[in-house]
Enzyme design. Structure first.
Site, mmCIF file in Angstrom:
data_model
loop_
_atom_site.group_PDB
_atom_site.id
_atom_site.type_symbol
_atom_site.label_atom_id
_atom_site.label_comp_id
_atom_site.label_asym_id
_atom_site.label_seq_id
_atom_site.Cartn_x
_atom_site.Cartn_y
_atom_site.Cartn_z
ATOM 1 N N GLY A 144 0.842 -1.186 0.000
ATOM 2 C CA GLY A 144 0.000 0.000 0.000
ATOM 3 C C GLY A 144 0.874 1.232 0.000
ATOM 4 N N PRO A 145 0.341 2.370 -0.405
ATOM 5 C CA PRO A 145 1.146 3.595 -0.457
ATOM 6 C C PRO A 145 1.536 4.095 0.928
ATOM 7 C CG PRO A 145 -1.155 4.086 -0.882
ATOM 8 C CD PRO A 145 -1.044 2.593 -0.848
ATOM 9 N N SER A 146 2.571 4.903 0.970
ATOM 10 C CA SER A 146 3.017 5.492 2.228
ATOM 11 C C SER A 146 1.907 6.336 2.835
ATOM 12 C CB SER A 146 4.259 6.357 1.968
ATOM 13 O OG SER A 146 4.676 7.001 3.143
ATOM 14 N N GLY A 147 1.656 6.146 4.139
ATOM 15 C CA GLY A 147 0.638 6.916 4.830
ATOM 16 C C GLY A 147 -0.724 6.264 4.872
ATOM 17 N N VAL A 148 -0.867 5.087 4.263
ATOM 18 C CA VAL A 148 -2.176 4.441 4.203
ATOM 19 C C VAL A 148 -2.518 3.714 5.503
ATOM 20 C CG1 VAL A 148 -1.500 2.160 3.329
ATOM 21 C CG2 VAL A 148 -3.670 3.163 2.595
ATOM 22 N N GLY A 149 -1.496 3.445 6.336
ATOM 23 C CA GLY A 149 -1.743 2.799 7.621
ATOM 24 C C GLY A 149 -1.438 1.320 7.660
ATOM 25 N N GLY A 151 1.437 -0.115 8.079
ATOM 26 C CA GLY A 151 2.362 -0.388 9.175
ATOM 27 C C GLY A 151 1.639 -0.497 10.507
ATOM 28 N N ARG A 177 23.809 1.370 10.324
ATOM 29 C CA ARG A 177 23.713 2.663 10.988
ATOM 30 C C ARG A 177 23.863 2.466 12.494
ATOM 31 N NH1 ARG A 177 18.447 4.204 7.371
ATOM 32 N NH2 ARG A 177 19.568 4.725 5.435
ATOM 33 N N ARG A 270 1.402 14.361 9.700
ATOM 34 C CA ARG A 270 2.665 13.880 10.272
ATOM 35 C C ARG A 270 3.565 15.043 10.663
ATOM 36 N NH1 ARG A 270 4.683 9.144 6.076
ATOM 37 N NH2 ARG A 270 3.177 7.523 6.665
ATOM 38 N N ARG A 281 5.283 12.049 -2.681
ATOM 39 C CA ARG A 281 4.631 10.869 -2.114
ATOM 40 C C ARG A 281 3.228 10.682 -2.696
ATOM 41 N NH1 ARG A 281 7.012 8.111 1.873
ATOM 42 N NH2 ARG A 281 8.664 9.108 3.110
ATOM 43 N N ASN A 304 -8.863 1.564 4.033
ATOM 44 C CA ASN A 304 -8.657 1.974 5.421
ATOM 45 C C ASN A 304 -9.274 3.343 5.671
ATOM 46 O OD1 ASN A 304 -7.799 2.130 8.045
ATOM 47 N ND2 ASN A 304 -5.646 2.528 7.551
#
Length: 387
Positions: A144-149, A151, A177, A270, A281, A304
């Site tokens: 899903g695209p970034s920001g769709v929830g 995660g 890192r 955000r 994005r 969502n």
């Protein structure tokens, strides 16, 4: 390599395989398997990897030996082998004197995966797959695209069902890192090594980002399954396309926002990105949503618009509502006797102990195999019969 070895071949109509052990030296046991117009010589060590069993092919028509490209992680050399030709272009190989979790392997010589790799590589190909007892829940690919929830949805699954789900650890060629641990956050790999493993078909998906490689190896997904958990892969649409084209049998879910306006509001809320980054994005998201819905990659689409309702739908799609966690995977393999004889009757392999005062048997049922190279072959059922 010279002429083909003279071998005695048991007849399939007698209920036996055509695999025969041939020894040139005490510690160099090899076995030949007759498949159509070819003889496969399995044993010794791989010409480029002393830690893996070698495979050579003798063509009866041209009377020539040649070395195929060997894909997948192969078994380590053993003291001896038994082999049986199966349907779907597979050879079952049982290793003698091996640990219980390393005794059953499959060499694919004409499976759909091998045929596809032959077309891509334009060379002769075989592929190894480790045999595993029992079955396992299908891995889950969520995109899903970034920001769709997505995660957040995954985190909710992991929190409610901590013993059921697990993440595969991705590989990367970039440097670690601060506070990153090898094998925990990433498998940090040498670029040449990772490039070779990608070429050898050991990765489900990969991408180059700012000169560094990132990817999901087949072994990392199988390791989660072997631990008794269901693997979740949080990857983009291109990665999902690669997984769909592989032999991995997975559930593919795409998470959409209720609208582009709602997605834009979430990204702005955000407060972590510039206007230029937000617009980039949004452009990427629009293209990804279009491909995710229309590509045929994803069998399940979730919208969502409300997080709690979306999570309930996700659990329902995965069959989690009110169900206890039951996982049929068993990875301990088979305890083989020290001395035994092997035969085949239909879809069962009979391993008969050959001691003076014993008639114990192990019956290996291969009627419900699933999966395959370059991952695991699952669905093996084992029954021990003691006298």
């Amino acid at each position: 390599m010279g002429e083909a070895p003279a071998v005695l071949v048991d007849h399939p109509e007698n209920g036996h395989s055509n695999g025969v052990c041939v020894k040139s030296e005490p510690e160099n046991t090899e076995i030949t398997v007759d498949v159509g117009d070819r003889i496969f010589l399995i044993g010794g060590t791989h010409e480029r990897n002393n830690f893996s069993i070698g495979v050579q092919i003798y063509d009866k028509i041209s009377n020539n030996w040649f070395s195929p490209i060997v894909l997948g992680t192969g078994p380590k050399p053993s003291k001896g082998y038994s082999a049986f030709v199966l349907e779907q272009g597979r050879i079952l190989v049982i290793k003698k004197g091996s640990p219980r979790n390393d005794s059953i392997w499959f060499l694919e010589v004409d499976s759909p995966y091998v045929r596809e790799q032959k077309k891509l590589l334009r060379k002769e190909v075989v592929a190894w797959s480790k045999g595993v007892r029992g079955n396992a829940e299908k891995p889950i690919v969520i995109s899903g695209p970034s920001g769709v929830g997505k995660g957040t949805l995954i985190s909710m699954l992991m929190k409610e069902f901590p013993s059921m789900f697990g993440f595969s650890v991705s590989h990367t060629t970039r440097s670690p890192r601060s506070m990153e641990m090898d094998g925990v956050h990433y498998h940090f790999a040498d670029k040449k090594v990772m490039e070779k493993e990608i070429k050898d078909g050991k990765f489900l998906e990969f991408a180059s980002v700012h000169g560094n490689l990132y990817g999901t190896s087949i072994e990392s997904v199988e390791a989660v399954t072997d631990s008794g958990k269901r693997c979740i892969l949080d990857i983009d649409v291109q990665g999902a396309r690669s997984v769909r084209a592989s032999s991995l049998d997975a559930i593919f879910i795409f998470v959409c926002p209720p609208s582009m306006k709602e997605l834009e509001d979430r990204l702005r809320a955000r407060g972590t990105e510039t206007e230029e980054q937000i617009q980039k994005r949004l452009r990427n998201a629009e293209a990804e949503i279009k491909e995710g819905i229309s590509s045929g990659i994803f069998g399940l689409i979730l919208y969502n618009d409300n997080l709690e309702e979306c999570y309930k739908k996700l659990k329902n799609l995965l069959g989690l509502d009110g169900l206890a966690h039951v996982n049929g995977v068993e990875i301990e393999g088979i305890n083989l006797p020290i001395e035994y004889a092997v035969s085949k009757m239909e879809d069962k392999i009979i391993i008969q102990e050959t001691g003076k005062e014993t008639r114990n048997k192990i019956v290996v049922d291969i009627s419900s195999l699933n999966g395959g190279a370059p991952g695991r072959t699952r669905g093996i059922l084992v029954d021990a019969i003691k006298f």
